[in-house]
Write an enzyme that holds these catalytic residues in place. Structure first.
Site, PDB file in Angstrom:
ATOM      1  N   HIS A  26      31.225  -1.819  19.871  1.00 35.24           N
ATOM      2  CA  HIS A  26      31.963  -1.698  21.137  1.00 35.24           C
ATOM      3  C   HIS A  26      31.000  -1.633  22.309  1.00 35.24           C
ATOM      4  CE1 HIS A  26      34.711   0.607  18.217  1.00 35.24           C
ATOM      5  NE2 HIS A  26      35.035  -0.657  18.209  1.00 35.24           N
ATOM      6  N   ASP A 121      37.456  -0.109  26.333  1.00 35.12           N
ATOM      7  CA  ASP A 121      37.649  -0.864  25.092  1.00 35.12           C
ATOM      8  C   ASP A 121      38.914  -0.338  24.411  1.00 35.12           C
ATOM      9  OD1 ASP A 121      35.712   1.407  23.919  1.00 35.12           O
ATOM     10  OD2 ASP A 121      36.859   0.513  22.305  1.00 35.12           O
ATOM     11  N   ASN A 373      31.248  -9.016  16.524  1.00 35.39           N
ATOM     12  CA  ASN A 373      30.025  -9.299  17.294  1.00 35.39           C
ATOM     13  C   ASN A 373      29.062 -10.134  16.466  1.00 35.39           C
ATOM     14  OD1 ASN A 373      30.393  -7.698  19.827  1.00 35.39           O
ATOM     15  ND2 ASN A 373      30.702  -6.113  18.281  1.00 35.39           N
TER      16      ASN A 373
HETATM   17  N1  UDP Z   1      22.959  -5.241  14.829  1.00 32.45           N
HETATM   18  C1  UDP Z   1      21.610  -5.417  15.082  1.00 32.45           C
HETATM   19  N2  UDP Z   1      20.734  -5.202  14.073  1.00 32.45           N
HETATM   20  C2  UDP Z   1      21.121  -4.834  12.838  1.00 32.45           C
HETATM   21  C3  UDP Z   1      22.493  -4.694  12.577  1.00 32.45           C
HETATM   22  C4  UDP Z   1      23.400  -4.913  13.589  1.00 32.45           C
HETATM   23  O1  UDP Z   1      21.194  -5.744  16.193  1.00 32.45           O
HETATM   24  O2  UDP Z   1      20.259  -4.660  11.975  1.00 32.45           O
HETATM   25  C5  UDP Z   1      23.922  -5.453  15.922  1.00 32.45           C
HETATM   26  C6  UDP Z   1      24.518  -6.829  15.854  1.00 32.45           C
HETATM   27  O3  UDP Z   1      23.673  -7.741  16.524  1.00 32.45           O
HETATM   28  C7  UDP Z   1      25.878  -6.623  16.508  1.00 32.45           C
HETATM   29  C8  UDP Z   1      26.233  -5.175  16.220  1.00 32.45           C
HETATM   30  O4  UDP Z   1      25.023  -4.556  15.806  1.00 32.45           O
HETATM   31  O5  UDP Z   1      25.758  -6.823  17.902  1.00 32.45           O
HETATM   32  C9  UDP Z   1      27.251  -5.023  15.113  1.00 32.45           C
HETATM   33  O6  UDP Z   1      28.507  -5.321  15.608  1.00 32.45           O
HETATM   34  P1  UDP Z   1      29.649  -5.950  14.694  1.00 32.45           P
HETATM   35  O7  UDP Z   1      30.865  -6.118  15.531  1.00 32.45           O
HETATM   36  O8  UDP Z   1      29.151  -7.154  14.027  1.00 32.45           O
HETATM   37  O9  UDP Z   1      29.898  -4.901  13.565  1.00 32.45           O
HETATM   38  P2  UDP Z   1      30.225  -3.326  13.553  1.00 32.45           P
HETATM   39  O10 UDP Z   1      28.920  -2.663  13.614  1.00 32.45           O
HETATM   40  O11 UDP Z   1      31.101  -3.019  14.733  1.00 32.45           O
HETATM   41  O12 UDP Z   1      30.903  -3.150  12.254  1.00 32.45           O
END
Ligand code: UDP
Length: 480
Positions: A26, A121, A373
Site C-alpha cells: 500500500h 487507500d 504491485n
Molecule cells: N519488494 C521489494 N523487494 C523484495 C520484495 C518485495 O522491493 O524483496 C517490493 C516489491 O517491489 C513491491 C512490494 O514490495 O513493490 C510488494 O507489493 P505486492 O503488492 O507485490 O505484494 P504484498 O507485499 O502487498 O503482498
C-alpha cells in the site's frame, strides 16, 4: 532549508494529504503517487504514515534524504496493539486495528494540516467519518486490480443474497461484466464469513463507494473489461459508483541496485534468469521451501531468489516486519544447496531491489506471489510471470494473468489448497517458462504490455491525463 518565498509559494498550492495503511504493497504506490502529484502536477502533499512495530523497509522508503520539496512525511504516533492482536491475528484484522488505533489522532492532525482533500487507500476507510465531519473530500486509491474493485462493489449484494459460505457455492461467482471467479480462487478475506477478517473486508470495501473518486492502479489496456464494466453497466451506476480514474501502472521508482545483485546479473545472458520473490510478506512452509529449492536446482535454470525464514503457521508471516527479521538461509535451505547452485543461482535474504532487478536485461521471468504491485512492476518491465499465489486476492490475480491477459502460468497446488507443489512440477514449470515455446509467447505478450504501459504514462497518455485532469481541477478550485 526552505526560503521564505519558497515557503509562501508552497502554502498557496492546493494542499493534499495522502494516507496509507501499513504494508509496502500500500505504502509504495501511494507514496509514488504522492511524489508524482508534487513533481509532475505542482501540488503540495503531506504523506501520513501509519507506523508499525518494525517495518525497516517501510521506514527507509519514507525517510529517504532526497524527498522533493513540497512533499512532507508525517508519522502518526506508534500505537500499542498488544491487547488487541496476537501472533495468530490475520493480516487484514491486524492492519485494520492498527489503523483504527492510529486514527485516534486523525481529527486533530487533519485540523492542524487543513488539507483541501485527502487520498486514502482502501483499508483506511474509517477516515471517511472524520473527513465528513471536517468537510474534507476523500478520494480512494484502489491498490489492487480493477477486477477486485468490481468484486468489492458486488460484495454487499452477494452478502445479502447468499446464505452460508461463498466458497460452498455450486457455481463460480459471476461479477457483473467481469470474468467469473472460481470459488477456489476467492480471496482469503471472503472464505469464512464468520470471522473478523471477513467483517473488516466487507466494512472497508462497502465504504469505497463513499469516495469522491477512485484512482485505479492499472491502465486502460491491461484491464479493459472490468474498467468498462464499472463505468458503463447499470449495476455499478445504480450503487452509485464514484468516477474511476486509471492512473497506473504506478510502481516503485528504481532503487539502487545492490552491488552483489548487480555484479551477478551483469554476468548472465539476456532473458536467462528467473527472479523469485513473494512480496513484502510472503513466506513458504518449511516443506514447500525445500521443494522449491530442489525444483530450482533440478530445472538447471539460472535464478535470483529472495528467501525468507519459512513459517508453517502463516503465508504472510513477514508482512509487518520485512527487512527486520534475522535470516540465515543455510539454516533452512537443503543442505549443500547454496554450494551446488553457486554457479547458476544467487540467494538474497529477506529483501532485494525488486524493480532494479526486473529492469535488468538478464531477467526472463518472475516467479511471484502475484501481489498487484509485483505484477505491475513485472509487466512494466516486459517480464512474464509464474504465478505462485499465497494470500489475499493473489489467486484471482494469477488466474487473470494466465487466462485473461495471457502473460502468466499458474503453478498448480500450493499452500492454500493444503498441498505442497512438488519439486518435479516446479522444475517442469520453470523449464517451460525459461526455455520452452510457451515462455517465448509469454515474453512477447509481456513486451507488448510494457509498451502500452509506457504509452499510458507519457504526457498525453491515458493514465497521465486521468490524473492531470483531476490535478488541474484541484488547482483551479483550491489554489489561493
Ligand atoms: N519488494 C521489494 N523487494 C523484495 C520484495 C518485495 O522491493 O524483496 C517490493 C516489491 O517491489 C513491491 C512490494 O514490495 O513493490 C510488494 O507489493 P505486492 O503488492 O507485490 O505484494 P504484498 O507485499 O502487498 O503482498
Amino acid at each position: 532549508m526552505v526560503s521564505a518565498s519558497e515557503f509562501e509559494a508552497e502554502t498557496k498550492k492546493p494542499q493534499v494529504a495522502v494516507l496509507s495503511s501499513p504494508g509496502m504493497g500500500h505504502v509504495i504506490p501511494l507514496f509514488v503517487m504522492a511524489k508524482g502529484l508534487v513533481t509532475q502536477h505542482g501540488l503540495h502533499v503531506s504523506f501520513l504514515n501509519v507506523t508499525t512495530e518494525a517495518s525497516a523497509a517501510q521506514y527507509q522508503l519514507l525517510h529517504s534524504p532526497d524527498l522533493p520539496s513540497g512533499l512532507e512525511i508525517v508519522d502518526l504516533p506508534m500505537v500499542d496493539l498488544s491487547n488487541l492482536v496476537d501472533g495468530n491475528t490475520p493480516v487484514l484484522t491486524r492492519l485494520s486495528l492498527n489503523v483504527q488505533e492510529s486514527f485516534r489522532c486523525l481529527k486533530t492532525l487533519l485540523v492542524n494540516l487543513n488539507p483541501n482533500l485527502l487520498i486514502i487507500d482502501l483499508f483506511c476507510t474509517q477516515a471517511f467519518d472524520v473527513c465528513n465531519e471536517l468537510s474534507i473530500p476523500v478520494y480512494t486509491f484502489f491498490t489492487p486490480p480493477t477486477h477486485l474493485l468490481a468484486f468489492s462493489l458486488f460484495l454487499p449484494k452477494l452478502d445479502r443474497d447468499v446464505e452460508g459460505e461463498f466458497v460452498d457455492l455450486p457455481e463460480p461467482v459471476q461479477v457483473p461484466g467481469c470474468s467469473s471467479i472460481r470459488t477456489e480462487d476467492l480471496l482469503d478475506q471472503v472464505r469464512n464469513r464468520k470471522i473478523d477478517e471477513y467483517k473488516w473486508f466487507l466494512y472497508h470495501l462497502s465504504r469505497v463507494k463513499m469516495a469522491a473518486g477512485i484512482f485505479l492502479n492499472t491502465w486502460e489496456d491491461l484491464e479493459p473489461v472490468s474498467i468498462r464494466a464499472i463505468r458503463d453497466l447499470p449495476f455499478y451506476q445504480q450503487i452509485p459508483t464514484p468516477t474511476v480514474y486509471p492512473v497506473g501502472p504506478i510502481i516503485k521508482e528504481t532503487e539502487p541496485m545492490t552491488e552483489e545483485c548487480g555484479a551477478w546479473l551483469d554476468q548472465q545472458p539476456s532473458d536467462s534468469v528467473l527472479y523469485i520473490a513473494l512480496g513484502s510478506g510472503g513466506t513458504l512452509t518449511s516443506e514447500q521451501q525445500i521443494e522449491l529449492a530442489w525444483g530450482l536446482e533440478m530445472s538447471k535454470q539460472r535464478f535470483i531468489w529472495v528467501v525468507r525464514m519459512p513459517s508453517d503457521a502463516c503465508a504472510s508471516a513477514s508482512f509487518f516486519n520485512v527487512g527486520s527479521d534475522p535470516n540465515d538461509p543455510e539454516s533452512y535451505l537443503p543442505e549443500g544447496f547454496l554450494e551446488r547452485t553457486r554457479e547458476t543461482g544467487l540467494v538474497v535474504p529477506s529483501w532485494a531491489p525488486q524493480v532494479a532487478i526486473l529492469e535488468h536485461a538478464s531477467i526472463g521471468a518472475f516467479l511471484s506471489h502475484c501481489g498487484w504491485n509485483s505484477i505491475l512492476e513485472s509487466l512494466a518491465n516486459g517480464v512474464p510471470i509464474i504465478g505462485w499465489p499465497l494470500y489475499a486476492e493473489q489467486r484471482m490475480n494469477a488466474t487473470m494473468l494466465a487466462e485473461d491477459v495471457g502473460v502468466g502460468i499458474k503453478a498448480v497446488g500450493g499452500r492454500e489448497s493444503g498441498s505442497v507443489i512438488g519439486r518435479n512440477e516446479i522444475a517442469k514449470v520453470v523449464r517451460k517458462t525459461m526455455e520452452g515455446e510457451e515462455g517465448k509467447v509469454l515474453r512477447a505478450k509481456a513486451r507488448e504490455l510494457k509498451e502500452s504501459a509506457s504509452k499510458a504514462l507519457e504526457v498525453g497518455g491515458s493514465s497521465y491525463q486521468s490524473l492531470a485532469i483531476l490535478a488541474n481541477q484541484w488547482k483551479a478550485k483550491f489554489t489561493i
